[in-house]
Design a protein around this motif. Structure first.
Motif, mmCIF file in Angstrom:
data_model
loop_
_atom_site.group_PDB
_atom_site.id
_atom_site.type_symbol
_atom_site.label_atom_id
_atom_site.label_comp_id
_atom_site.label_asym_id
_atom_site.label_seq_id
_atom_site.Cartn_x
_atom_site.Cartn_y
_atom_site.Cartn_z
ATOM 1 N N THR A 28 2.503 1.434 -1.824
ATOM 2 C CA THR A 28 2.944 0.266 -1.069
ATOM 3 C C THR A 28 2.457 0.306 0.377
ATOM 4 O O THR A 28 2.170 -0.740 0.965
ATOM 5 N N ALA A 29 2.326 1.491 0.949
ATOM 6 C CA ALA A 29 1.748 1.589 2.296
ATOM 7 C C ALA A 29 0.291 1.128 2.272
ATOM 8 O O ALA A 29 -0.132 0.316 3.107
ATOM 9 N N SER A 32 -0.173 -2.642 1.760
ATOM 10 C CA SER A 32 0.108 -3.444 2.948
ATOM 11 C C SER A 32 -0.827 -3.079 4.107
ATOM 12 O O SER A 32 -0.597 -3.490 5.238
ATOM 13 N N HIS A 39 2.425 8.222 5.913
ATOM 14 C CA HIS A 39 2.847 7.536 4.688
ATOM 15 C C HIS A 39 2.105 8.027 3.448
ATOM 16 O O HIS A 39 2.419 7.581 2.348
ATOM 17 N N MET A 55 8.546 6.283 3.862
ATOM 18 C CA MET A 55 8.271 4.879 3.576
ATOM 19 C C MET A 55 7.914 4.115 4.850
ATOM 20 O O MET A 55 8.507 4.328 5.909
ATOM 21 N N THR A 59 6.785 -1.696 3.619
ATOM 22 C CA THR A 59 7.372 -1.509 2.288
ATOM 23 C C THR A 59 8.848 -1.881 2.304
ATOM 24 O O THR A 59 9.326 -2.597 1.423
ATOM 25 N N THR A 60 9.559 -1.410 3.312
ATOM 26 C CA THR A 60 10.972 -1.741 3.427
ATOM 27 C C THR A 60 11.167 -3.253 3.465
ATOM 28 O O THR A 60 12.014 -3.801 2.749
#
Length: 137
Positions: A28-29, A32, A39, A55, A59-60
């Motif tokens: 996800t890092a 994005s 990460h 994280m 992502t959060t």
């Protein structure tokens, strides 16, 4: 599908538990475009004083969006989100989301979201939604 205005201030959302593994945190890092080494590189993360990779904020933010839109459905859209990070999420953690309606004015609905792990609160967010306009072709 949720009708946003069926909810009153104080209504609670169902909780969501998300197990977090190394693959989710790294993928996800990268997805994005957050290439910060903390990460994805455990050694670099440890050099910066953390026990492992952690994280990213992107992502959060995406996981908050998922939590809210899974609950609210396609008849709504997020118009505003503000968040504050707390303790980090590491591989092996489980993040549990909970939410509570804190405001509604007949046009929008605002939910406070908490994301917690075993160390405490990872994120606090306020998310404002409105009904999505339907486009008829």
């Amino acid at each position: 599908m949720t009708n946003l205005f069926d909810y009153e201030v104080g209504s609670t959302l169902p909780s969501l538990e998300l197990p977090l593994d190394r693959t989710l945190i790294v993928a996800t890092a990268i997805a994005s475009q957050d290439f910060e080494d903390v990460h994805h590189d455990p050694g670099k993360a440890q050099d910066r004083g953390t026990p492992d990779i952690f994280m990213s904020i992107n992502t959060t933010n995406g996981l908050i969006d998922r939590y809210i839109t899974d609950w609210s459905g396609p008849g709504s859209r997020i118009v505003k989100i503000s968040l504050r990070l707390g303790v980090p999420n590491f591989p092996g953690d489980t993040m549990t989301f909970t939410g509570k309606v804190i405001d509604t004015d007949g046009r929008t609905l605002t939910v406070t979201v908490l994301g917690k792990n075993a160390r405490g609160t990872h994120v606090t967010a306020d998310v404002t939604l409105e009904p999505a306009e339907r486009v008829i072709a």
